[in-house]
Scaffold this motif. Sequence first.
Motif, PDB file in Angstrom:
ATOM      1  N   THR A 155      31.413 -12.857  26.063  1.00 47.53           N
ATOM      2  CA  THR A 155      32.457 -11.850  27.045  1.00 47.53           C
ATOM      3  C   THR A 155      33.247 -11.171  25.532  1.00 47.53           C
ATOM      4  OG1 THR A 155      31.930 -12.963  29.162  1.00 47.53           O
ATOM      5  CG2 THR A 155      34.479 -11.439  28.830  1.00 47.53           C
ATOM      6  N   LEU A 156      33.400 -12.899  25.555  1.00 44.15           N
ATOM      7  CA  LEU A 156      35.267 -12.001  24.224  1.00 44.15           C
ATOM      8  C   LEU A 156      34.455 -11.399  22.999  1.00 44.15           C
ATOM      9  CD1 LEU A 156      37.026 -15.481  24.355  1.00 44.15           C
ATOM     10  CD2 LEU A 156      37.603 -13.322  24.935  1.00 44.15           C
ATOM     11  N   ARG A 157      33.016 -12.056  22.292  1.00 46.16           N
ATOM     12  CA  ARG A 157      32.400 -10.953  21.487  1.00 46.16           C
ATOM     13  C   ARG A 157      32.122  -9.647  22.142  1.00 46.16           C
ATOM     14  NH1 ARG A 157      26.182 -12.551  21.629  1.00 46.16           N
ATOM     15  NH2 ARG A 157      26.575 -11.098  22.988  1.00 46.16           N
ATOM     16  N   ASP A 158      31.607  -9.756  23.126  1.00 47.22           N
ATOM     17  CA  ASP A 158      31.270  -8.121  24.121  1.00 47.22           C
ATOM     18  C   ASP A 158      32.651  -7.095  23.696  1.00 47.22           C
ATOM     19  OD1 ASP A 158      28.763  -8.736  23.627  1.00 47.22           O
ATOM     20  OD2 ASP A 158      29.172  -9.260  26.292  1.00 47.22           O
ATOM     21  N   LEU A 159      33.580  -8.174  24.198  1.00 44.24           N
ATOM     22  CA  LEU A 159      35.237  -7.206  24.406  1.00 44.24           C
ATOM     23  C   LEU A 159      35.110  -7.027  22.988  1.00 44.24           C
ATOM     24  CD1 LEU A 159      37.116  -9.348  27.073  1.00 44.24           C
ATOM     25  CD2 LEU A 159      36.282  -7.093  27.599  1.00 44.24           C
TER      26      LEU A 159
END
Length: 802
Positions: free
Chosen positions: A26-30
Motif C-alpha cells: 500500500t505504501l509503495r502504491d501510494l
Amino acid sequence: MTLLDEQRAVAPPPPRPAPPSRGAATLRDLGLGIRFAAAGGREGWIRTLLTAVGVGLGVALLLLASSVPHLLDERSAREQARGETRISDSPDANAAQTDTSVVRINATSEYRDRTVAGYLMRPDGSRPVLPPGVGRFPGAGTMVVSPALKELLTSPGNELLRERLPYEITGTIGDAGLRSPGELLYYAGSDTLTTAKGGHRIAGYGGERAADPLPPLLIVLTVMVCVVLLVPVAIFIATAVRFGGDRRDRRLAALRLVGADIRTTRRIAAGEALFGALLGLLIGLAFFLTGREFVGAVEIWDVSAFPADLVPDPLLGLLIVVAVPLTAVLVTLVAMRSVVIEPLGVVRRGRERGRRLWWRLLMPAAGLAVLALTGRTNGYEPVNPFAIASGAVLVLVLVGLALLLPWLVEACVNRLRGGPVPWQLATRRLQLSSGAASRAVSGVTVAVAGAIALQMLFAAMNADFHRVTGQDPSRAQFAAYSEDVTGEAATSAIEQFRATQGVELVIGSVEAYATKPGRYAEDDIQPTTSLTVGTCATLRELARIDTCEDGDAFVVHPPEDAGGQADWVDRTARKGKTVLIGEGMGRKPYRWTLPADTPTVPGRKDPTGEVHWGIMATTGALDAGKLPGATIVAQIRVDESVPDVAEHVRNTAVRIDPGMRFVELNSVARDRQYDSVQTGLQVGATVVLLLIAASMLVSQVEQLRERRRLLSVLVAFGTRRSTLGWSVLWQTAVPVALGLMLAVAGGLGLGGTLAWMIGKSVADWWLFWPMVGAGGALIALVTLLSLPPLWRMMRPEGLRTE
C-alpha cells in the motif's frame, strides 16, 4: 553434457523473493501515485496544480472559519479592557477625586449611518488613567482618534463631521484600544466638564461586563448560518480532488496493461489525490497567511478585523489538516468504484445503467426526521444545536447535491433531443458525462438552498426581534436630551435647534421632578410627579390644552388612568400650594407655588410614544434655568429632502452640549444580537460566494482543458467559434437551472421545517427569488470569465499529441 551442466540440472532453482506485505504494498502504491502527481510532466503538474488550488481555496476559508472564535475572544477582551470602573454619578462626588481619577461623558454620535464613538474627558489630577491604546491624555481642545476616524476626517466631503469634532488631533489610538481597524473612535479633552453637567467620575479601565446570552431562537439561527456557510466548502474540496479524473483513468489503464491489478490502480489514484490535497493544504495556508496581512484594509458590511486576531483554533486546525487529505482519499476511492479500468481502456458504469432514485430519497427523509425528532421550541426553552446541525447537513448536502442533483441532471439531459447545433453539442456532452457538470454547480445549489432556508427563518423570527416602539416618526424624527440646564441654556438650546438648516418643528421642553414638601418617615413615599416647562405650542403637543397664554400652568392627568396616577399627581400638585423642584439632586431645591386657578387637562402621547402627566408650566410662569436636576428635551421634525439634514441637527446638538444624548425615532426597534447574526451571515455569505466563483472558474477551466483536443478538432473541421462558445454556455446553463430548481425546493422544505420547529409560521413563500437571481448571475459571470481560455484552447496547436 558437461559437469557444469550436470550440476545445474541437479541444483534446485534459486528461491523467489517474498512478496511485500500488504502494508508495504500500500505504501509503495501510494508513493507511486505521489510520484505520478509530482513528476508526471507538464500535463500532470497542471492537473495537480488545479486540484491544489481548488483544495487550497477551501482550506483557506476553513482556516478563516476556525479563526472566528479567537477573533471574537480578542475583540471581546479589548472591549472589556476599555470598560470603565465608575466611581459615582452624583454631582457631589468630589470626595472620590484622586490624582488619577477622570471625569468623562459619552459623546457617541452617528454620521451617515456609521457610529462615531467618542468620549469627552477631564482629568482630576496630574496622573489621570489612560484608556487602552492611548499614550498621552488629550489636553483641552485636543483629541486622539482612531486611524479610521483620522482618515475620514482628512478626506474631502466630510466637512460636517469636522465641524462636529473641532478638536486638534494630537495622536492616534493604538490597536489595543480598538475593537476593529475600521472603528471610528476618539477621546477629546475638556477643562469645563463636571459631574453636574452629566459627566461621571471613573477610577480606571477594565470593568467586567457579562455578555448577554443568546436566546434559543438565535442559537437555531446561528447554527444554521454555520452549516450553510461551511457545507459548500466541504463540497468544493471534494469536487477539487476529482479534477482531471478522465486523464488519470487513461493513465491507470496503461498501468493495467503492464500488470497492475485493480487494487493497485486504486491505491495509485489515492496517492495522486493525497499529494494534491497535501499541496492544497500548503497553498491554502499560503492564501490564508497572505490574505490575513490585508484583512485590516478590507471592510465588509462595516465589519473588519486585525491580522493578529485571525489565528486558527489549534484543535480545529488539526482537524482540517487531518480531514482534508482523508476526504481526498475517500472521495477518490468512492469515485473509482463507478469506473472499470481495463488494460485496453476505461469503462464507466454510470453509462450502462441509470442512477437509482429510491435510495437517494432516504437521506433527505432521514434529515427531516432528525429535525422533527428534535421537537419544537417556544423560543425560550433550550434547544439542541447538534441535532439541528446534523439534520440541516443531511438535508442540505444529501438533498441539495450529493444525491438528488446528479440523478436529476442525468434524468433530464437523457431526454433532450434535437435543436440548434450549439444545443446539440451541449446536450450530447452532458449525456456522455453529466457527473462533472453536477459537481461544478453543486456548491451553488447548496449555498442557494441554505440561504433560502435562512431567509425564511429570518422572516419567521422578525416579529420576535423587532419591537414596536410606539414612536411616531411623522411628528418628529429625532429626540435630544441634555442635563446641561444653566441660566439661558434651557431656552437657547431649543432656539438653536429651531434655527438649524432643515428643521421644521421643535417640541422643546425642560423636565424636572416636583415633590410635596414636608417631613416623612423612612417607610413613607414622598409624593412626586413630573414637571414640564415649555412654550404653549410645546405644551399643546404634550397635553390636550384648548387655551394657553404665556404665564399659564396646568395640572395634567393621564388620559386613561388605570394605575391611580391621577390621584398621585393631585397629592403632589396642590393648587395654591408650594412644591419643591429638584430635591435630592445635590443642589438647594427650588420652591415654587402652583397658581390656585390652575386648570386640569388630560395628557397625550408625544412623538416618542411617552404619555405625559404631572405639572406643566409655560416659560413665563417658571424660569427653566433655575431648576436643579432638570433635563432639556427637544423632539425635532425635519425636512428630509434637505441634504445631510440629520448631520446638521447632530452638529447643533454637539454645539449645545457635547454630551447630549441624541436618538433617532423609529416605529420599530431592532434587536442588536439579531442584527449581529444577520451581519455575520452577510459577511460569511459574501466570502462563500467569492469562493464559489473562484472554485467554479477553476473547475470550468479544468473541464475545458480536458476537451482541448476535441475543441481544436471541431474548429479544424469548420465549426464556428461562436457555436462552441454557445455550447459551453448551454452546458453550464442546463445543470444550473436544474440545480436552482432543486435548491428552491430543498430550501423551502428546510425553511418550512425549521419554522415549524420554532413554532412560527412561514411569513413569505416567495423569498427565494433574490437568491435564485444571485446564483444565476454568479454562473453567468463564471461562464463569461471562462470564454478567454476557451478561445485559446481552440487554436490549431491543440491538435498536437505525444
